[in-house]
Design a protein around this motif. Structure first.
Motif, mmCIF file in Angstrom:
data_model
loop_
_atom_site.group_PDB
_atom_site.id
_atom_site.type_symbol
_atom_site.label_atom_id
_atom_site.label_comp_id
_atom_site.label_asym_id
_atom_site.label_seq_id
_atom_site.Cartn_x
_atom_site.Cartn_y
_atom_site.Cartn_z
ATOM 1 N N GLY A 1 0.760 -1.215 0.057
ATOM 2 C CA GLY A 1 -0.081 0.019 0.083
ATOM 3 C C GLY A 1 0.814 0.941 0.173
ATOM 4 O O GLY A 1 1.987 1.184 0.310
ATOM 5 N N GLY A 2 0.278 2.436 0.000
ATOM 6 C CA GLY A 2 1.088 3.536 -0.545
ATOM 7 C C GLY A 2 0.169 4.922 0.087
ATOM 8 O O GLY A 2 -0.941 4.521 0.679
ATOM 9 N N LYS A 3 0.469 6.028 -0.030
ATOM 10 C CA LYS A 3 -0.146 7.296 0.459
ATOM 11 C C LYS A 3 -1.150 7.760 -0.819
ATOM 12 O O LYS A 3 -1.954 8.727 -0.544
ATOM 13 N N GLY A 4 -0.932 7.028 -2.044
ATOM 14 C CA GLY A 4 -1.954 7.815 -3.001
ATOM 15 C C GLY A 4 -1.932 7.024 -4.097
ATOM 16 O O GLY A 4 -0.928 6.058 -4.215
ATOM 17 N N LEU A 5 -2.479 7.432 -5.154
ATOM 18 C CA LEU A 5 -2.434 6.667 -6.605
ATOM 19 C C LEU A 5 -1.189 7.218 -7.360
ATOM 20 O O LEU A 5 -1.385 8.372 -7.906
ATOM 21 N N THR A 6 -0.170 6.870 -7.314
ATOM 22 C CA THR A 6 0.960 7.340 -7.940
ATOM 23 C C THR A 6 1.754 6.172 -8.555
ATOM 24 O O THR A 6 1.111 5.118 -8.683
ATOM 25 N N ALA A 7 2.832 6.616 -9.147
ATOM 26 C CA ALA A 7 3.521 5.541 -9.983
ATOM 27 C C ALA A 7 3.987 4.350 -9.245
ATOM 28 O O ALA A 7 4.279 3.125 -9.705
ATOM 29 N N GLU A 8 4.170 4.628 -7.862
ATOM 30 C CA GLU A 8 4.507 3.694 -7.022
ATOM 31 C C GLU A 8 3.448 2.257 -6.991
ATOM 32 O O GLU A 8 3.700 1.234 -6.901
ATOM 33 N N ALA A 9 2.217 2.705 -7.429
ATOM 34 C CA ALA A 9 1.072 1.617 -7.493
ATOM 35 C C ALA A 9 1.501 0.519 -8.544
ATOM 36 O O ALA A 9 1.076 -0.528 -8.369
ATOM 37 N N LEU A 10 2.428 0.975 -9.715
ATOM 38 C CA LEU A 10 2.900 -0.002 -10.629
ATOM 39 C C LEU A 10 3.837 -1.109 -10.078
ATOM 40 O O LEU A 10 3.703 -2.303 -10.307
ATOM 41 N N THR A 11 4.688 -0.389 -8.978
ATOM 42 C CA THR A 11 5.550 -1.452 -8.357
ATOM 43 C C THR A 11 4.950 -2.429 -7.625
ATOM 44 O O THR A 11 5.069 -3.562 -7.622
ATOM 45 N N HIS A 12 3.719 -1.700 -6.875
ATOM 46 C CA HIS A 12 2.922 -2.713 -5.908
ATOM 47 C C HIS A 12 2.291 -3.804 -7.046
ATOM 48 O O HIS A 12 2.132 -5.027 -6.424
#
Length: 240
Positions: free
Chosen positions: A96-107
């Motif tokens: 999980g993360g703090k928002g809908l960011t490019a990190e979501a693709l890694t997740h």
């Protein structure tokens, strides 16, 4: 009619986690022959050794991301026991993360193989045997967030939603196989085990489902008619 518990053979994928260990213990205590699989040898050993006397649970290290290895595991269970009455999918993971960011693709890249691809491999390997059983049961644990995703949990919710869609497709296939088999989704807010309670003794864990309660629900699926289970989302937490 379903066989008595001591006549059943049930495969548990992802048996080494807290939920897997609870389900293996519960089924083995009923006399079910449990074929447990996990990618981690030490966790798998703990799951099998934790049964009431170790006589009805067997463990096999399996990379469920490998379709051929998964099919070989399921085929071996059926060949040795002559049947497969259930498959419980408990391969988990969370990011999980703090928002809908490019990190979501890694997740997503981390979660999709665990939550979706292992489900695809296990169901494709077991579908025929489950359909042939008197009351074949497939069950996967999903999350309430699959139907109400947040920005920070986009990848996790999307993976759970994909797993649900695949399970519903299996239910549709079972619907053409007669009244026996069922594919069921159990919906939780989150799972709870004693290690979590020990780490946070003052936490309320509102709406969480204890892994022992999850195991009781799963063990009881063979006592319920297919019409109540096939293609159904059964809520183990208050439904929003």
């Amino acid at each position: 009619m379903s066989a008595a518990p001591e006549g059943r053979v049930v495969a548990v994928a992802g048996a080494g986690g807290p939920a897997g260990r609870a389900v293996v213990r519960r089924l083995a205590a009923q006399g079910v022959r449990v074929a447990a699989a996990d990618a981690d040898p030490s966790r798998l050993e703990d799951a099998v050794d934790g049964t009431h006397d170790g006589t009805t649970a067997e463990g096999r290290v399996v990379d469920l991301l490998d379709a051929d290895a998964t099919r070989a595991w399921v085929d071996d269970v059926v060949d040795r026991h002559g049947r497969l009455d259930g498959l419980v999918h408990l391969v988990g993971g969370w990011r999980g993360g703090k928002g809908l960011t490019a990190e979501a693709l890694t997740h997503w890249a981390a979660l999709e193989p665990l939550l979706v691809r292992t489900l695809q491999h296990t169901t494709l390997a077991a579908q025929e045997a489950l359909a042939a059983a008197p009351a074949g049961r497939f069950v996967v644990v999903s999350a309430a967030g699959a139907g109400a995703p947040t920005a920070g949990n986009a990848a996790y919710s999307a993976a759970k939603a994909a797993a649900e869609a695949w399970t519903l497709a299996l239910a549709h296939a079972f619907g053409r196989s007669g009244p026996g088999p069922a594919a069921t989704i159990l919906v939780v807010k989150a799972l709870l085990d004693e290690a979590m309670r020990a780490a946070r003794p003052d936490a309320a864990f509102d709406g969480y489902t204890h892994v022992d309660d999850l195991a009781v629900t799963i063990a009881g699926l063979w006592d319920r008619p297919t019409a109540e289970l096939n293609g159904e989302r059964l809520w183990l937490t208050p439904q929003p």
